[in-house]
Design a protein around this motif. Structure first.
Motif, PDB file in Angstrom:
ATOM      1  N   MET A   4       0.849  -1.170   0.000  1.00  0.00           N
ATOM      2  CA  MET A   4       0.000   0.000   0.000  1.00  0.00           C
ATOM      3  C   MET A   4       0.896   1.235   0.000  1.00  0.00           C
ATOM      4  N   ASN A   5       0.611   2.143  -0.923  1.00  0.00           N
ATOM      5  CA  ASN A   5       1.379   3.383  -0.956  1.00  0.00           C
ATOM      6  C   ASN A   5       0.607   4.488  -0.228  1.00  0.00           C
ATOM      7  N   LYS A   6       1.167   5.681  -0.201  1.00  0.00           N
ATOM      8  CA  LYS A   6       0.575   6.782   0.565  1.00  0.00           C
ATOM      9  C   LYS A   6      -0.814   7.143   0.049  1.00  0.00           C
ATOM     10  N   THR A   7      -1.004   7.185  -1.256  1.00  0.00           N
ATOM     11  CA  THR A   7      -2.304   7.521  -1.826  1.00  0.00           C
ATOM     12  C   THR A   7      -3.362   6.489  -1.447  1.00  0.00           C
ATOM     13  N   GLN A   8      -2.990   5.231  -1.501  1.00  0.00           N
ATOM     14  CA  GLN A   8      -3.930   4.172  -1.123  1.00  0.00           C
ATOM     15  C   GLN A   8      -4.260   4.253   0.370  1.00  0.00           C
ATOM     16  N   LEU A   9      -3.272   4.596   1.193  1.00  0.00           N
ATOM     17  CA  LEU A   9      -3.513   4.756   2.623  1.00  0.00           C
ATOM     18  C   LEU A   9      -4.471   5.916   2.885  1.00  0.00           C
ATOM     19  N   ILE A  10      -4.285   7.018   2.192  1.00  0.00           N
ATOM     20  CA  ILE A  10      -5.174   8.175   2.331  1.00  0.00           C
ATOM     21  C   ILE A  10      -6.601   7.783   1.944  1.00  0.00           C
ATOM     22  N   ASP A  11      -6.752   7.049   0.843  1.00  0.00           N
ATOM     23  CA  ASP A  11      -8.076   6.590   0.409  1.00  0.00           C
ATOM     24  C   ASP A  11      -8.719   5.703   1.472  1.00  0.00           C
ATOM     25  N   ALA A  12      -7.949   4.800   2.064  1.00  0.00           N
ATOM     26  CA  ALA A  12      -8.468   3.888   3.088  1.00  0.00           C
ATOM     27  C   ALA A  12      -8.870   4.650   4.352  1.00  0.00           C
ATOM     28  N   ILE A  13      -8.061   5.625   4.744  1.00  0.00           N
ATOM     29  CA  ILE A  13      -8.385   6.442   5.917  1.00  0.00           C
ATOM     30  C   ILE A  13      -9.675   7.218   5.667  1.00  0.00           C
ATOM     31  N   ALA A  14      -9.807   7.796   4.483  1.00  0.00           N
ATOM     32  CA  ALA A  14     -11.008   8.558   4.136  1.00  0.00           C
ATOM     33  C   ALA A  14     -12.244   7.661   4.190  1.00  0.00           C
ATOM     34  N   GLU A  15     -12.120   6.465   3.664  1.00  0.00           N
ATOM     35  CA  GLU A  15     -13.255   5.536   3.633  1.00  0.00           C
ATOM     36  C   GLU A  15     -13.666   5.099   5.039  1.00  0.00           C
ATOM     37  N   LYS A  16     -12.686   4.740   5.865  1.00  0.00           N
ATOM     38  CA  LYS A  16     -12.980   4.251   7.220  1.00  0.00           C
ATOM     39  C   LYS A  16     -13.478   5.348   8.161  1.00  0.00           C
ATOM     40  N   SER A  17     -12.940   6.570   7.997  1.00  0.00           N
ATOM     41  CA  SER A  17     -13.246   7.636   8.946  1.00  0.00           C
ATOM     42  C   SER A  17     -14.413   8.521   8.529  1.00  0.00           C
ATOM     43  N   GLY A  18     -14.751   8.504   7.249  1.00  0.00           N
ATOM     44  CA  GLY A  18     -15.798   9.401   6.768  1.00  0.00           C
ATOM     45  C   GLY A  18     -15.276  10.791   6.452  1.00  0.00           C
ATOM     46  N   LEU A  19     -13.968  10.980   6.572  1.00  0.00           N
ATOM     47  CA  LEU A  19     -13.354  12.257   6.215  1.00  0.00           C
ATOM     48  C   LEU A  19     -13.194  12.328   4.702  1.00  0.00           C
ATOM     49  N   THR A  20     -12.996  13.548   4.195  1.00  0.00           N
ATOM     50  CA  THR A  20     -12.694  13.688   2.775  1.00  0.00           C
ATOM     51  C   THR A  20     -11.248  13.254   2.549  1.00  0.00           C
ATOM     52  N   LYS A  21     -10.906  13.011   1.299  1.00  0.00           N
ATOM     53  CA  LYS A  21      -9.529  12.632   0.979  1.00  0.00           C
ATOM     54  C   LYS A  21      -8.563  13.760   1.320  1.00  0.00           C
ATOM     55  N   VAL A  22      -9.003  15.003   1.125  1.00  0.00           N
ATOM     56  CA  VAL A  22      -8.155  16.163   1.431  1.00  0.00           C
ATOM     57  C   VAL A  22      -7.873  16.208   2.940  1.00  0.00           C
ATOM     58  N   ASP A  23      -8.918  16.020   3.754  1.00  0.00           N
ATOM     59  CA  ASP A  23      -8.733  16.038   5.201  1.00  0.00           C
ATOM     60  C   ASP A  23      -7.899  14.845   5.673  1.00  0.00           C
ATOM     61  N   SER A  24      -8.092  13.702   5.043  1.00  0.00           N
ATOM     62  CA  SER A  24      -7.302  12.514   5.389  1.00  0.00           C
ATOM     63  C   SER A  24      -5.838  12.730   5.070  1.00  0.00           C
ATOM     64  N   LYS A  25      -5.556  13.375   3.941  1.00  0.00           N
ATOM     65  CA  LYS A  25      -4.164  13.665   3.563  1.00  0.00           C
ATOM     66  C   LYS A  25      -3.548  14.636   4.567  1.00  0.00           C
ATOM     67  N   LYS A  26      -4.310  15.655   4.968  1.00  0.00           N
ATOM     68  CA  LYS A  26      -3.805  16.615   5.960  1.00  0.00           C
ATOM     69  C   LYS A  26      -3.501  15.914   7.282  1.00  0.00           C
ATOM     70  N   ALA A  27      -4.384  15.013   7.696  1.00  0.00           N
ATOM     71  CA  ALA A  27      -4.186  14.292   8.960  1.00  0.00           C
ATOM     72  C   ALA A  27      -2.953  13.399   8.885  1.00  0.00           C
ATOM     73  N   LEU A  28      -2.785  12.673   7.786  1.00  0.00           N
ATOM     74  CA  LEU A  28      -1.626  11.794   7.632  1.00  0.00           C
ATOM     75  C   LEU A  28      -0.335  12.603   7.566  1.00  0.00           C
ATOM     76  N   ASP A  29      -0.343  13.691   6.808  1.00  0.00           N
ATOM     77  CA  ASP A  29       0.846  14.549   6.721  1.00  0.00           C
ATOM     78  C   ASP A  29       1.198  15.138   8.086  1.00  0.00           C
ATOM     79  N   ALA A  30       0.179  15.542   8.855  1.00  0.00           N
ATOM     80  CA  ALA A  30       0.423  16.085  10.190  1.00  0.00           C
ATOM     81  C   ALA A  30       1.007  15.016  11.104  1.00  0.00           C
ATOM     82  N   PHE A  31       0.485  13.778  11.017  1.00  0.00           N
ATOM     83  CA  PHE A  31       1.015  12.674  11.828  1.00  0.00           C
ATOM     84  C   PHE A  31       2.489  12.433  11.497  1.00  0.00           C
TER      85      PHE A  31
END
Length: 90
Positions: A1-28
Motif C-alpha cells: 500500500m502506498n501513501k495515496t492508497q492509505l489516504i483513500d483507506a483512511i477517508a473511507e474508514k473515517s468518513g473524512l474527505t480525501k483532502v482532510d485525510s491527507k492533511k491528517a496523515l501529513d500532520a502525523f
C-alpha cells in the motif's frame, strides 16, 4: 500500500474527505518526525516508535568487493503493540 492508497483507506474508514485525510496523515508524519528528535512515541495497542543509534562499521561494496566505511547514524525503530499483532494474526 502506498501513501495515496492509505489516504483513500483512511477517508473511507473515517468518513473524512480525501483532502482532510491527507492533511491528517501529513500532520502525523510531521509530528512524529519532530517528536522522535527528542523523545519516543508510544501508541497503546498500536506500537511504539523510538530512535536508536547505529555505530560506524565497515562494509563491502557488492559490485566491486571493495571494503568501505559506513558512518554512524540514527535510525527509527518500530515495535508493534499486542492489538496490532493480534490483527495481523487473525
Amino acid at each position: 500500500m502506498n501513501k495515496t492508497q492509505l489516504i483513500d483507506a483512511i477517508a473511507e474508514k473515517s468518513g473524512l474527505t480525501k483532502v482532510d485525510s491527507k492533511k491528517a496523515l501529513d500532520a502525523f508524519i510531521e509530528v512524529t518526525g519532530e517528536t522522535l528528535k527528542n523523545d519516543k512515541i508510544a501508541l497503546v495497542g498500536f506500537g511504539s516508535f523510538s530512535v536508536s543509534e547505529r555505530s560506524a562499521r565497515t562494509g563491502r561494496n557488492p559490485q566491486t568487493g571493495k571494503t568501505i566505511n559506513i558512518a554512524a547514524k540514527k535510525i527509527v525503530k518500530f515495535k508493534a503493540g499486542n492489538e496490532l499483532n493480534d490483527k495481523i494474526n487473525e
